[in-house]
Design an enzyme around this catalytic site. Structure first.
Site, PDB file in Angstrom:
ATOM      1  N   CYS A   1       0.006   2.448   6.363  1.00  0.00           N
ATOM      2  CA  CYS A   1       0.410   1.131   6.846  1.00  0.00           C
ATOM      3  C   CYS A   1       0.643   0.238   5.635  1.00  0.00           C
ATOM      4  CB  CYS A   1      -0.651   0.552   7.776  1.00  0.00           C
ATOM      5  SG  CYS A   1      -2.296   0.415   7.051  1.00  0.00           S
TER       6      CYS A   1
ATOM      7  N   CYS B   1       0.809  -1.229   0.000  1.00  0.00           N
ATOM      8  CA  CYS B   1       0.000   0.000   0.000  1.00  0.00           C
ATOM      9  C   CYS B   1       0.841   1.277   0.000  1.00  0.00           C
ATOM     10  CB  CYS B   1      -0.927   0.015   1.209  1.00  0.00           C
ATOM     11  SG  CYS B   1      -2.049  -1.370   1.217  1.00  0.00           S
TER      12      CYS B   1
ATOM     13  N   HIS C   1      -9.223   3.102  -2.056  1.00  0.00           N
ATOM     14  CA  HIS C   1      -7.781   2.920  -1.859  1.00  0.00           C
ATOM     15  C   HIS C   1      -7.224   2.103  -3.038  1.00  0.00           C
ATOM     16  CE1 HIS C   1      -4.016   1.722  -0.173  1.00  0.00           C
ATOM     17  NE2 HIS C   1      -4.420   0.856   0.719  1.00  0.00           N
TER      18      HIS C   1
END
Ligand code: COA
Length: 411
Positions: free
Chosen positions: A397, A92, A367
């Site tokens: 994160c 991510c 996302h």
């Protein structure tokens, strides 16, 4: 080291990441990133030959996102053959990592002009498509460390922190309300450009498609937890479920309370974004006025079963590198991978929630894994300019137990 400047930032709208349903699901991910490149060039008028490298974060690098997507995106943009490009994966954090690597290249004097960002078409190349699972299916590693999927880790964090479902849902409601206000007040307009069908040129998406502005606390509370069945999935060598494997690392949790739902987890979407980074030399020679500079950038690891708790230590490390305190940061972008992550990070850092994700985040907006870091940085920059504020910290994160943080300072 010299300074690396941010000249500009652009992004696509985020489209719903469901095949056949999302407005961007008909567009090849290379084409999404190519449109980002062309938009930056149109806005800034640079000669693409001056670009030292293009860096694109992308998580699921198989199929349409395989084969060094960034290089084909450069060619799809019609840029000269001389422009090199690399695709990278830090899960991510990939989009922000591309920016950090680009900024390091510029600050070191090795590069003058870098385009860095990321892309993910979650509708065309769904999460997990690379078949690697959490650990590349390394059975030897699993004897000493069994890593569980991020939804289980998010629920484990909520359990250990003692968060209530109401607290978790309140983060989601705030994300939706803040995103709705930002859209209504056109706060994303500076960075956002319409995506076009690469064959016909027709506009396919002009605005973020994922937000649900009519979200209510009652509607959120009615949603069933998303990761109960996943937690019951038998996966361990001795027939343990994923919940049991997570609890083996944190026995004092006793039982995992599954609190994360479709309403308070980050959305599955398609999108792309990038920033233009330039050296002091380039800025001076071209007479360009940069919008901001990168003040600090860093990564750090954390315990991999809990996985999602590194944004706080990554932020603290970045602050230390910058010689700053948390209270010096005007705006925080803490990626809303799951509501519990935002709560845990905000509390650990002891920061004012009113400075966090003021225009919503990945819960409301979605996302797009490889692109999100670059999108969050652009959103923070636009908001600093809109409000006349100075500094922002962007943190995410990362699967495998990592965190990333970048501090930008408006000029
Ligand atoms: C949580 C998750 C599994 C949910 O997936 P999903 O069930 O396909 O979620 P959807 O967005 O389609 O929503 C399902 C339903 O929930 C309801 N819902 C979602 N958000 C809502 C809201 N804000 N208010 C009310 N209802 C809502 C709707 O009924 C929706 O169905 P609809 O789209 O047909 O109206 C998925 O979003 C996920 O995995 N997120 C995390 C992604 C991730 O791990 N990223 C990496 C981070 S480390």
């Amino acid at each position: 080291m010299t300074t690396s400047y941010i000249i500009d930032a652009v992004r696509t709208p985020r489209g719903r990441g469901k095949a056949g349903k999302g407005a961007l699901s008909g567009i090849h991910p290379q084409e999404l990133f190519a449109q980002v490149l062309k938009t930056l060039q149109r806005r800034q008028g640079f000669d693409a030959r001056e670009v030292d490298d293009v860096m694109a974060g992308c998580v699921s690098q198989v199929g349409e996102q395989g084969a060094n997507l960034a290089r084909s995106a450069v060619l799809a943009a019609g840029w000269p053959h001389e422009v090199s490009a690399v695709s990278l994966n830090r899960f991510c954090a990939s989009g922000l990592q591309a920016i950090n690597f680009g900024a390091m290249g510029v600050a070191s004097g090795a590069m003058d002009l870098v385009i860095a960002g990321g892309v993910e078409s979650m509708s065309r190349v769904p999460m997990g498509s690379d078949g690697g699972g959490q650990d590349g299916n390394n059975t030897h590693l699993r004897q000493s460390l069994f890593q569980v999927p991020q939804g289980i880790s998010a629920d484990l964090i909520a359990t250990l922190e003692g968060f209530s479902r109401e607290e978790i849902d309140a983060v989601a409601l705030r994300s939706q309300k803040n995103a709705a206000r930002a859209i209504e007040q056109k706060r994303f307009a500076k960075s956002l450009f319409p995506v076009k069908d690469p064959f016909t040129g027709a506009v396919v998406l002009e605005r973020d498609e994922f937000p649900r502005p009519d979200t209510t606390a009652e509607g959120l509370a009615a949603l069933k937890p998303s990761f109960v069945a996943l937690g019951e999935t038998v996966s361990g060598p001795k027939g343990e479920t994923l919940d049991q494997l997570a609890l083996a690392a944190y026995p004092h949790a006793k039982a995992i309370r599954h609190l994360h739902t479709a309403g308070n987890s980050s959305g599955i979407v398609d999108g792309a974004a990038a920033v233009m980074l330039a050296s002091e030399r380039y800025v001076r020679e071209k007479g360009i006025k940069p919008r901001a500079r990168i003040r600090a950038m860093t990564t750090i690891g954390s315990e991999p079963v809990l996985m999602l708790t590194a944004p706080a230590p990554a932020s603290q490390k970045a602050l230390r590198l910058a010689g700053m305190k948390a209270s010096d940061i005007d705006l925080w972008e803490i990626n809303e991978a799951f509501a519990g992550v935002v709560l845990q990070t905000t509390r650990t850092l002891g920061i004012d929630p009113a400075r966090v994700n003021v225009n919503g985040g990945s819960i409301a907006l979605g996302h797009p894994l490889g692109a999100t870091g670059a999108m969050l940085l652009g959103t923070a920059l636009d908001e600093l300019e809109r409000t006349g504020k100075q500094t922002a910290l962007i943190t995410l994160c990362v699967s495998g137990g990592q965190g990333i943080a970048t501090i930008i300072e408006r000029l």
